[in-house]
Design an enzyme around this catalytic site. Structure first.
Site, PDB file in Angstrom:
ATOM      1  N   LYS A  53      94.364 -10.848 -56.156  1.00  0.00           N
ATOM      2  CA  LYS A  53      93.577 -12.115 -56.360  1.00  0.00           C
ATOM      3  C   LYS A  53      91.765 -12.034 -55.627  1.00  0.00           C
ATOM      4  CE  LYS A  53      97.223 -15.045 -55.672  1.00  0.00           C
ATOM      5  NZ  LYS A  53      98.582 -15.682 -55.252  1.00  0.00           N
ATOM      6  N   GLN A  97      98.606 -17.429 -48.433  1.00  0.00           N
ATOM      7  CA  GLN A  97      99.964 -17.198 -49.409  1.00  0.00           C
ATOM      8  C   GLN A  97     100.855 -17.801 -48.673  1.00  0.00           C
ATOM      9  OE1 GLN A  97      99.363 -15.694 -51.854  1.00  0.00           O
ATOM     10  NE2 GLN A  97     101.183 -15.313 -52.064  1.00  0.00           N
ATOM     11  N   ASP A 120      95.601 -24.513 -55.669  1.00  0.00           N
ATOM     12  CA  ASP A 120      96.957 -24.176 -55.800  1.00  0.00           C
ATOM     13  C   ASP A 120      97.405 -25.213 -56.316  1.00  0.00           C
ATOM     14  OD1 ASP A 120      98.401 -21.454 -55.291  1.00  0.00           O
ATOM     15  OD2 ASP A 120      98.275 -21.552 -52.913  1.00  0.00           O
TER      16      ASP A 120
HETATM   17  N1  GUN Z   1     103.357 -16.768 -53.683  1.00  0.00           N
HETATM   18  C1  GUN Z   1     104.056 -17.143 -54.764  1.00  0.00           C
HETATM   19  N2  GUN Z   1     103.116 -17.629 -55.744  1.00  0.00           N
HETATM   20  C2  GUN Z   1     102.175 -18.632 -55.097  1.00  0.00           C
HETATM   21  C3  GUN Z   1     101.608 -19.365 -54.997  1.00  0.00           C
HETATM   22  O1  GUN Z   1     101.245 -19.642 -56.427  1.00  0.00           O
HETATM   23  N3  GUN Z   1     100.696 -19.660 -54.737  1.00  0.00           N
HETATM   24  C4  GUN Z   1     100.359 -19.382 -53.447  1.00  0.00           C
HETATM   25  N4  GUN Z   1      99.699 -19.945 -52.282  1.00  0.00           N
HETATM   26  N5  GUN Z   1     101.433 -18.699 -52.957  1.00  0.00           N
HETATM   27  C5  GUN Z   1     102.209 -17.907 -53.348  1.00  0.00           C
END
Ligand code: GUN
Length: 291
Positions: A53, A97, A120
């Site tokens: 990311k 995350q 998110d």
């Molecule tokens: N873990 C797996 N997918 C995601 C996501 O889309 N956002 C976040 N914050 N954690 C994740």
């Protein structure tokens, strides 16, 4: 017959190209979009996701901060970081995350994020906006990416049967809301690990989205001839013959299902690249709205 492969890398590249243009326009207006990614602990898969990311932000000219807290971090420490980021004018998007270590109350962390920075789309305000079809909110990145893949591949959803396997807040539930939404207009069934006769339910689907996290659960006999199959699963399965000792596989038994499906996403190279691309889109949207 062999299914058409839905190329997530290619569609993601188109989305990222839109992002590049939008970042350029925002910068001309004096706004540099900024994303903060918070990682608590050392989960290896999460480390990979977080790094990719941050790297993608760099490629697009989006400012980013990576904040890593130890696996023993307290709830207060994480909340302090979120509080600081809520008040930081360089940061338009905040992502913590998932999953965090067990001592962390993830729901409380999500609620502490300023909903205007919740890229998110997990904050209750954004969940409500998705249900209300209020376009000012943030749609979770993975289901938003799945919908974009279907649209880019010319899959008809209007009046069609869609089955979503999985009811998580990250994918299954928002995916169902998107598919039933105005303009998409599918008839939606949400199935899950407790659904009786899952194979029969899945066989109704013109559009089948698998997001349960069970390796190769969806077999050939779960899939109607010609269906579009979107595989959200990214599962690590032990494989002593692989260099890293594991291989990645989806929730769909790809080889056998691609003999009956009309179109299918591979793993990797399907939904995965779309999730990051939609995160970049959401960060840009936040920067536009906050300024
Ligand atoms: N873990 C797996 N997918 C995601 C996501 O889309 N956002 C976040 N914050 N954690 C994740």
């Amino acid at each position: 017959m062999s299914a058409e492969i839905i190329d997530g890398k290619k569609v993601a590249e188109d989305v990222l190209e839109e992002c590049r243009q939008e970042v350029k326009e925002l910068k001309e207006g004096g706004v540099v979009p900024g994303l903060a990614v918070v990682l608590v602990g050392e989960d290896p898969a999460s480390q990979v996701y977080v790094n990719s990311k941050v790297k993608k932000c760099g490629e697009l000219g989006i400012y980013s901060e990576k904040i890593v807290l130890s696996k023993e971090a307290s709830q207060e420490e994480v909340l302090d970081v979120v509080e600081r980021l809520n008040g930081d004018s360089k940061i338009h998007g905040i992502l913590v995350q998932s999953p965090p270590p067990p001592q962390i109350d993830e729901e409380a962390i999500v609620r502490a994020i300023d909903p205007r920075k919740d890229v998110d789309g997990f904050h209750p305000e954004n969940v409500a906006k998705l249900a209300l079809e209020d376009g000012s909110g943030f749609v979770p990145c993975t289901p938003a990416g799945c919908l974009r893949l279907l649209q880019a591949s010319g899959v008809e959803t209007k009046g069609k049967e869609a089955v979503v396997v999985g009811r998580s807040m990250i994918v299954g539930k928002p995916m169902a809301l998107l598919l039933v939404g105005r303009g998409v207009d599918a008839t939606v069934t949400v199935a899950h690990s407790r659904t009786s006769d899952l194979a029969e339910v899945c066989r109704r689907a013109d559009v089948l989205v698998a997001a349960v996290g069970i390796p190769e659960l969806i077999k050939r006999d779960f899939v109607k001839e010609g269906a579009a199959v979107i595989d959200v699963g990214i599962n690590r399965v032990d494989d002593p013959s692989a260099k890293r000792g594991y291989r990645l596989c989806g929730d769909v038994a790809y080889d056998e299902v691609s003999e009956v499906a009309g179109s299918i996403t591979p793993v990797p190279g399907g939904v995965g690249p779309m999730t990051i691309a939609m995160l970049m889109k959401n960060t840009i949207k936040a920067a536009r709205q906050i300024g």
